[in-house]
Design a protein around this motif. Structure first.
Motif, PDB file in Angstrom:
ATOM      1  N   VAL A  80      45.628  41.549  31.978  1.00 10.33           N
ATOM      2  CA  VAL A  80      45.043  40.289  32.359  1.00 10.33           C
ATOM      3  C   VAL A  80      44.663  40.346  34.032  1.00 10.33           C
ATOM      4  O   VAL A  80      43.652  39.429  34.195  1.00 10.33           O
ATOM      5  CB  VAL A  80      46.667  39.431  32.403  1.00 10.33           C
ATOM      6  CG1 VAL A  80      46.410  38.148  33.201  1.00 10.33           C
ATOM      7  CG2 VAL A  80      46.899  39.051  31.098  1.00 10.33           C
ATOM      8  N   PHE A  81      45.149  41.103  34.762  1.00  7.52           N
ATOM      9  CA  PHE A  81      44.668  41.187  36.149  1.00  7.52           C
ATOM     10  C   PHE A  81      43.220  41.859  36.024  1.00  7.52           C
ATOM     11  O   PHE A  81      42.331  41.196  36.699  1.00  7.52           O
ATOM     12  CB  PHE A  81      45.481  42.175  36.861  1.00  7.52           C
ATOM     13  CG  PHE A  81      45.207  42.714  38.160  1.00  7.52           C
ATOM     14  CD1 PHE A  81      45.185  41.400  39.297  1.00  7.52           C
ATOM     15  CD2 PHE A  81      44.354  43.679  38.368  1.00  7.52           C
ATOM     16  CE1 PHE A  81      45.003  41.664  40.389  1.00  7.52           C
ATOM     17  CE2 PHE A  81      43.778  43.906  39.872  1.00  7.52           C
ATOM     18  CZ  PHE A  81      44.122  42.840  40.777  1.00  7.52           C
ATOM     19  N   THR A  82      42.728  42.902  34.970  1.00  8.21           N
ATOM     20  CA  THR A  82      41.613  43.026  35.098  1.00  8.21           C
ATOM     21  C   THR A  82      40.724  42.276  34.468  1.00  8.21           C
ATOM     22  O   THR A  82      39.608  42.013  35.001  1.00  8.21           O
ATOM     23  CB  THR A  82      41.614  44.442  33.823  1.00  8.21           C
ATOM     24  OG1 THR A  82      42.420  45.348  34.582  1.00  8.21           O
ATOM     25  CG2 THR A  82      40.251  44.937  34.037  1.00  8.21           C
ATOM     26  N   TRP A  83      41.144  41.379  33.463  1.00  7.55           N
ATOM     27  CA  TRP A  83      40.257  40.452  32.919  1.00  7.55           C
ATOM     28  C   TRP A  83      39.857  39.186  34.044  1.00  7.55           C
ATOM     29  O   TRP A  83      38.908  38.836  34.007  1.00  7.55           O
ATOM     30  CB  TRP A  83      41.024  39.422  31.621  1.00  7.55           C
ATOM     31  CG  TRP A  83      40.527  38.198  31.632  1.00  7.55           C
ATOM     32  CD1 TRP A  83      39.416  38.079  30.753  1.00  7.55           C
ATOM     33  CD2 TRP A  83      41.070  37.045  32.130  1.00  7.55           C
ATOM     34  NE1 TRP A  83      39.077  36.487  30.699  1.00  7.55           N
ATOM     35  CE2 TRP A  83      40.094  35.801  31.490  1.00  7.55           C
ATOM     36  CE3 TRP A  83      42.065  36.442  32.727  1.00  7.55           C
ATOM     37  CZ2 TRP A  83      40.234  34.508  31.624  1.00  7.55           C
ATOM     38  CZ3 TRP A  83      42.343  35.053  32.911  1.00  7.55           C
ATOM     39  CH2 TRP A  83      41.251  34.175  32.445  1.00  7.55           C
ATOM     40  N   ALA A  84      40.864  38.867  34.803  1.00  8.52           N
ATOM     41  CA  ALA A  84      40.532  37.971  35.792  1.00  8.52           C
ATOM     42  C   ALA A  84      39.879  38.355  36.960  1.00  8.52           C
ATOM     43  O   ALA A  84      38.676  37.574  37.382  1.00  8.52           O
ATOM     44  CB  ALA A  84      42.219  37.442  36.637  1.00  8.52           C
ATOM     45  N   ILE A  85      39.725  39.616  37.418  1.00  8.66           N
ATOM     46  CA  ILE A  85      39.045  40.323  38.447  1.00  8.66           C
ATOM     47  C   ILE A  85      37.599  40.256  38.050  1.00  8.66           C
ATOM     48  O   ILE A  85      36.629  39.873  38.540  1.00  8.66           O
ATOM     49  CB  ILE A  85      39.684  41.641  38.883  1.00  8.66           C
ATOM     50  CG1 ILE A  85      41.055  41.343  39.734  1.00  8.66           C
ATOM     51  CG2 ILE A  85      38.600  42.351  39.677  1.00  8.66           C
ATOM     52  CD1 ILE A  85      40.810  40.315  40.913  1.00  8.66           C
ATOM     53  N   VAL A  86      37.496  40.973  36.903  1.00  2.00           N
ATOM     54  CA  VAL A  86      36.033  41.078  36.242  1.00  2.00           C
ATOM     55  C   VAL A  86      35.381  39.919  35.929  1.00  2.00           C
ATOM     56  O   VAL A  86      34.308  39.775  36.017  1.00  2.00           O
ATOM     57  CB  VAL A  86      36.167  42.258  35.032  1.00  2.00           C
ATOM     58  CG1 VAL A  86      34.944  42.092  34.364  1.00  2.00           C
ATOM     59  CG2 VAL A  86      36.637  43.383  35.366  1.00  2.00           C
ATOM     60  N   SER A  87      36.190  39.084  35.313  1.00  2.00           N
ATOM     61  CA  SER A  87      35.448  37.394  34.983  1.00  2.00           C
ATOM     62  C   SER A  87      35.109  36.953  36.304  1.00  2.00           C
ATOM     63  O   SER A  87      33.924  36.522  36.452  1.00  2.00           O
ATOM     64  CB  SER A  87      36.391  36.723  34.172  1.00  2.00           C
ATOM     65  OG  SER A  87      36.742  37.381  33.009  1.00  2.00           O
ATOM     66  N   ALA A  88      35.879  37.002  37.563  1.00  2.00           N
ATOM     67  CA  ALA A  88      35.441  36.083  38.591  1.00  2.00           C
ATOM     68  C   ALA A  88      34.401  36.893  39.071  1.00  2.00           C
ATOM     69  O   ALA A  88      33.580  36.292  39.981  1.00  2.00           O
ATOM     70  CB  ALA A  88      36.852  36.260  39.521  1.00  2.00           C
ATOM     71  N   THR A  89      34.356  38.421  39.286  1.00  2.00           N
ATOM     72  CA  THR A  89      33.468  38.925  40.015  1.00  2.00           C
ATOM     73  C   THR A  89      31.903  38.666  39.111  1.00  2.00           C
ATOM     74  O   THR A  89      31.229  38.610  39.905  1.00  2.00           O
ATOM     75  CB  THR A  89      33.598  40.392  40.132  1.00  2.00           C
ATOM     76  OG1 THR A  89      34.902  40.767  40.772  1.00  2.00           O
ATOM     77  CG2 THR A  89      32.734  41.365  40.785  1.00  2.00           C
ATOM     78  N   SER A  90      32.100  38.963  37.964  1.00  2.00           N
ATOM     79  CA  SER A  90      30.960  38.976  37.185  1.00  2.00           C
ATOM     80  C   SER A  90      30.337  37.472  37.163  1.00  2.00           C
ATOM     81  O   SER A  90      28.978  37.253  37.385  1.00  2.00           O
ATOM     82  CB  SER A  90      30.990  39.135  35.740  1.00  2.00           C
ATOM     83  OG  SER A  90      30.187  38.924  34.952  1.00  2.00           O
ATOM     84  N   PHE A  91      31.132  36.408  37.239  1.00  2.00           N
ATOM     85  CA  PHE A  91      30.774  34.907  37.338  1.00  2.00           C
ATOM     86  C   PHE A  91      30.108  35.014  38.792  1.00  2.00           C
ATOM     87  O   PHE A  91      29.003  34.171  38.939  1.00  2.00           O
ATOM     88  CB  PHE A  91      31.760  34.121  37.335  1.00  2.00           C
ATOM     89  CG  PHE A  91      31.447  32.535  37.400  1.00  2.00           C
ATOM     90  CD1 PHE A  91      30.751  32.151  36.230  1.00  2.00           C
ATOM     91  CD2 PHE A  91      31.769  31.764  38.308  1.00  2.00           C
ATOM     92  CE1 PHE A  91      30.188  30.645  36.267  1.00  2.00           C
ATOM     93  CE2 PHE A  91      31.144  30.618  38.483  1.00  2.00           C
ATOM     94  CZ  PHE A  91      30.793  29.943  37.211  1.00  2.00           C
ATOM     95  N   HIS A  92      30.617  35.388  39.830  1.00  2.00           N
ATOM     96  CA  HIS A  92      30.082  34.980  41.183  1.00  2.00           C
ATOM     97  C   HIS A  92      28.849  35.834  41.135  1.00  2.00           C
ATOM     98  O   HIS A  92      27.906  35.060  41.920  1.00  2.00           O
ATOM     99  CB  HIS A  92      31.111  35.802  42.291  1.00  2.00           C
ATOM    100  CG  HIS A  92      30.679  35.817  43.437  1.00  2.00           C
ATOM    101  ND1 HIS A  92      30.547  34.558  44.248  1.00  2.00           N
ATOM    102  CD2 HIS A  92      30.168  36.755  44.313  1.00  2.00           C
ATOM    103  CE1 HIS A  92      29.876  34.849  45.532  1.00  2.00           C
ATOM    104  NE2 HIS A  92      29.801  36.330  45.600  1.00  2.00           N
TER     105      HIS A  92
END
Length: 128
Positions: A80-92
């Motif tokens: 879950v932590f990896t999903w959140a970090i990768v999604s947020a970084t990729s979106f940014h």
């Protein structure tokens, strides 16, 4: 009588009058309502789909790898932590790339009429 249509020359006199692109459903000013609208219309939000898919793939991968050596709850937390970090970084990063492209397009639009005027002045010998 019908209103005359503007010429289709592609030259814009005032680039500041070009509207910004719509980044999802229209805002109502209410955070909860806007969040639900964005969630249900995720396909209209630029970069959201690809960012979430990249996050899901990364989270599943890290969760699976971590699950081989740790308790499933710990592995799930890592996922879950990896999903959140990768999604947020990729979106940014994707949103930043779009903004940079829009900025370059506006600069090109602002400079284009000046370049065309300079070329027209060079061709017209009576202006000198």
């Amino acid at each position: 009588m019908a209103d005359p249509k503007p010429p289709l020359s592609g030259i814009v006199d005032d680039p500041s009058k070009i509207p910004a692109p719509q980044l999802g459903p229209p805002s109502t000013g209410n955070l909860v309502t806007d969040s639900f609208r964005s969630a249900f219309n995720i396909g209209q939000v630029p970069c959201a789909r690809n960012s979430l898919l990249a996050g899901i793939a990364s989270g599943v991968g890290i969760g699976f790898i971590r699950g081989m050596s740790a308790h499933p709850v710990v592995a799930g937390s890592w996922g879950v932590f990896t999903w959140a970090i990768v999604s947020a970084t990729s979106f940014h990063l994707c949103t930043k790339k779009l903004e940079d492209q829009q900025k370059l397009t506006r600069i090109a639009i602002e400079k284009l009429p000046k370049q065309l005027r300079l070329k027209e002045d060079e061709k017209d010998p009576s202006s000198t």
